[in-house]
Design a protein around this motif. Structure first.
Motif, mmCIF file in Angstrom:
data_model
loop_
_atom_site.group_PDB
_atom_site.id
_atom_site.type_symbol
_atom_site.label_atom_id
_atom_site.label_comp_id
_atom_site.label_asym_id
_atom_site.label_seq_id
_atom_site.Cartn_x
_atom_site.Cartn_y
_atom_site.Cartn_z
ATOM 1 N N VAL A 131 -1.487 5.513 2.078
ATOM 2 C CA VAL A 131 -1.139 6.259 0.865
ATOM 3 C C VAL A 131 0.008 7.227 1.151
ATOM 4 C CG1 VAL A 131 -1.988 8.005 -0.754
ATOM 5 C CG2 VAL A 131 -3.379 6.004 -0.240
ATOM 6 N N LEU A 132 -0.059 7.935 2.278
ATOM 7 C CA LEU A 132 1.022 8.851 2.639
ATOM 8 C C LEU A 132 2.340 8.107 2.844
ATOM 9 C CD1 LEU A 132 -0.839 11.270 5.084
ATOM 10 C CD2 LEU A 132 -0.114 11.734 2.732
ATOM 11 N N GLY A 133 2.264 6.939 3.455
ATOM 12 C CA GLY A 133 3.469 6.124 3.628
ATOM 13 C C GLY A 133 4.037 5.672 2.291
ATOM 14 N N LEU A 134 3.161 5.283 1.365
ATOM 15 C CA LEU A 134 3.620 4.881 0.038
ATOM 16 C C LEU A 134 4.203 6.058 -0.736
ATOM 17 C CD1 LEU A 134 0.720 2.471 -0.883
ATOM 18 C CD2 LEU A 134 3.123 1.849 -0.621
ATOM 19 N N MET A 135 3.655 7.256 -0.510
ATOM 20 C CA MET A 135 4.220 8.450 -1.150
ATOM 21 C C MET A 135 5.594 8.779 -0.578
ATOM 22 S SD MET A 135 1.073 11.130 -1.493
ATOM 23 C CE MET A 135 2.210 12.485 -1.696
ATOM 24 N N THR A 136 5.828 8.395 0.648
ATOM 25 C CA THR A 136 7.113 8.691 1.277
ATOM 26 C C THR A 136 8.171 7.713 0.788
ATOM 27 O OG1 THR A 136 5.956 9.512 3.211
ATOM 28 C CG2 THR A 136 8.280 9.030 3.474
ATOM 29 N N VAL A 137 7.974 6.440 1.074
ATOM 30 C CA VAL A 137 8.909 5.395 0.641
ATOM 31 C C VAL A 137 8.069 4.236 0.126
ATOM 32 C CG1 VAL A 137 10.809 3.893 1.338
ATOM 33 C CG2 VAL A 137 10.551 6.105 2.431
ATOM 34 N N PRO A 138 8.262 3.827 -1.133
ATOM 35 C CA PRO A 138 7.420 2.763 -1.705
ATOM 36 C C PRO A 138 7.477 1.433 -0.969
ATOM 37 C CG PRO A 138 8.596 3.920 -3.433
ATOM 38 C CD PRO A 138 9.145 4.420 -2.127
ATOM 39 N N THR A 139 8.523 1.168 -0.196
ATOM 40 C CA THR A 139 8.578 -0.105 0.535
ATOM 41 C C THR A 139 7.555 -0.165 1.663
ATOM 42 O OG1 THR A 139 10.359 0.746 1.944
ATOM 43 C CG2 THR A 139 11.001 -0.538 -0.005
ATOM 44 N N THR A 140 6.802 0.916 1.859
ATOM 45 C CA THR A 140 5.706 0.898 2.824
ATOM 46 C C THR A 140 4.652 -0.132 2.417
ATOM 47 O OG1 THR A 140 6.121 3.226 3.276
ATOM 48 C CG2 THR A 140 4.017 2.377 4.006
ATOM 49 N N ILE A 141 4.680 -0.580 1.185
ATOM 50 C CA ILE A 141 3.729 -1.607 0.737
ATOM 51 C C ILE A 141 3.852 -2.864 1.596
ATOM 52 C CG2 ILE A 141 5.218 -2.634 -1.036
ATOM 53 C CD1 ILE A 141 1.460 -2.031 -1.403
ATOM 54 N N TYR A 142 5.056 -3.175 2.052
ATOM 55 C CA TYR A 142 5.252 -4.341 2.910
ATOM 56 C C TYR A 142 4.612 -4.125 4.281
ATOM 57 C CZ TYR A 142 8.691 -5.393 -0.663
ATOM 58 O OH TYR A 142 9.313 -5.625 -1.864
ATOM 59 N N VAL A 143 4.769 -2.931 4.809
ATOM 60 C CA VAL A 143 4.166 -2.577 6.091
ATOM 61 C C VAL A 143 2.645 -2.624 5.971
ATOM 62 C CG1 VAL A 143 3.868 -0.669 7.713
ATOM 63 C CG2 VAL A 143 6.123 -1.176 6.787
ATOM 64 N N TYR A 144 2.122 -2.069 4.901
ATOM 65 C CA TYR A 144 0.675 -2.064 4.681
ATOM 66 C C TYR A 144 0.139 -3.494 4.544
ATOM 67 C CZ TYR A 144 -3.788 -1.435 2.350
ATOM 68 O OH TYR A 144 -5.117 -1.498 2.013
ATOM 69 N N ALA A 145 0.816 -4.315 3.774
ATOM 70 C CA ALA A 145 0.373 -5.708 3.599
ATOM 71 C C ALA A 145 0.404 -6.467 4.916
ATOM 72 C CB ALA A 145 1.249 -6.405 2.560
ATOM 73 N N MET A 146 1.458 -6.256 5.700
ATOM 74 C CA MET A 146 1.564 -6.937 6.984
ATOM 75 C C MET A 146 0.448 -6.487 7.938
ATOM 76 S SD MET A 146 4.576 -6.744 9.799
ATOM 77 C CE MET A 146 4.084 -5.100 10.226
ATOM 78 N N THR A 147 0.196 -5.191 7.993
ATOM 79 C CA THR A 147 -0.828 -4.670 8.900
ATOM 80 C C THR A 147 -2.218 -5.105 8.467
ATOM 81 O OG1 THR A 147 0.607 -2.771 9.251
ATOM 82 C CG2 THR A 147 -1.629 -2.591 10.073
ATOM 83 N N THR A 148 -2.475 -5.072 7.178
ATOM 84 C CA THR A 148 -3.768 -5.524 6.670
ATOM 85 C C THR A 148 -3.960 -7.015 6.934
ATOM 86 O OG1 THR A 148 -3.649 -3.831 4.951
ATOM 87 C CG2 THR A 148 -5.264 -5.577 4.636
#
Length: 176
Positions: A131-148
């Motif tokens: 959530v903090l990463g998404l609040m920083t830069v929305p492209t963190t969604i790709y990082v989150y999806a990859m890690t999950t």
């Protein structure tokens, strides 16, 4: 300068609710707001949050790669990150990219902890970090999806390392 003049120097509720420009990295704006409120309007105070996150990134990379591979790989990777020109630039340009990189590395480290466990604190921290990463830069969604996806894949197949690393490690222990 644009982030500071348009978002961070304004009242906090305005800086965090105006997202008409994707250059407004919200968590970074929050940190810059408090940094300049505490230390004054100076270039170094505007850059302080990203500089600190860039410094924290080096031990975070060491921890992540030590958990994934070994202490030697962790040290080498941390040394490469500490001297990496793009990471140094991210740490001084007063944008949210070094924060995003830090959250990515923390997500990987947490993924190594929660991969085959039911550690609720680690899962909660993983979610909060995302959530903090998404609040920083929305492209963190790709990082989150990859890690999950990595967590799901590695828990289905029982190992977080790639097959060639596993066979290399086994081969090196059998030759001793």
């Amino acid at each position: 300068a644009y982030t500071y003049t348009q978002f961070a120097q304004r009242p906090l509720f305005l800086g965090l609710t105006q997202y008409y420009n994707p250059g407004n990295h919200l968590l970074h704006t929050l940190f810059v707001h408090f940094s300049t409120m505490l230390f004054g309007n100076e270039p170094w105070t505007i850059r302080l949050p990203t500089f600190i996150s860039g410094l924290i990134l080096i031990p975070a990379i060491f921890l992540a790669f030590t958990r994934l591979f070994s202490v030697h790989v962790g040290l080498l990777t941390a040394a490469i990150a500490a001297s990496s020109s793009p990471l140094i630039e991210y740490s001084v340009i007063a944008r949210g990219y070094s924060l995003q990189t830090l959250f990515f590395v923390v997500l990987i480290t947490l993924a190594t902890i929660i991969r085959n466990s039911e550690n609720r604190a680690a899962w909660g921290t993983f979610s909060l970090t995302a959530v903090l990463g998404l609040m920083t830069v929305p492209t963190t969604i790709y990082v989150y999806a990859m890690t999950t996806g990595w967590i799901l894949f590695s828990s289905m197949f029982g190992d977080s390392r790639l097959g060639f690393l596993k066979t290399t490690k086994l081969a090196s222990t059998h030759t001793l």
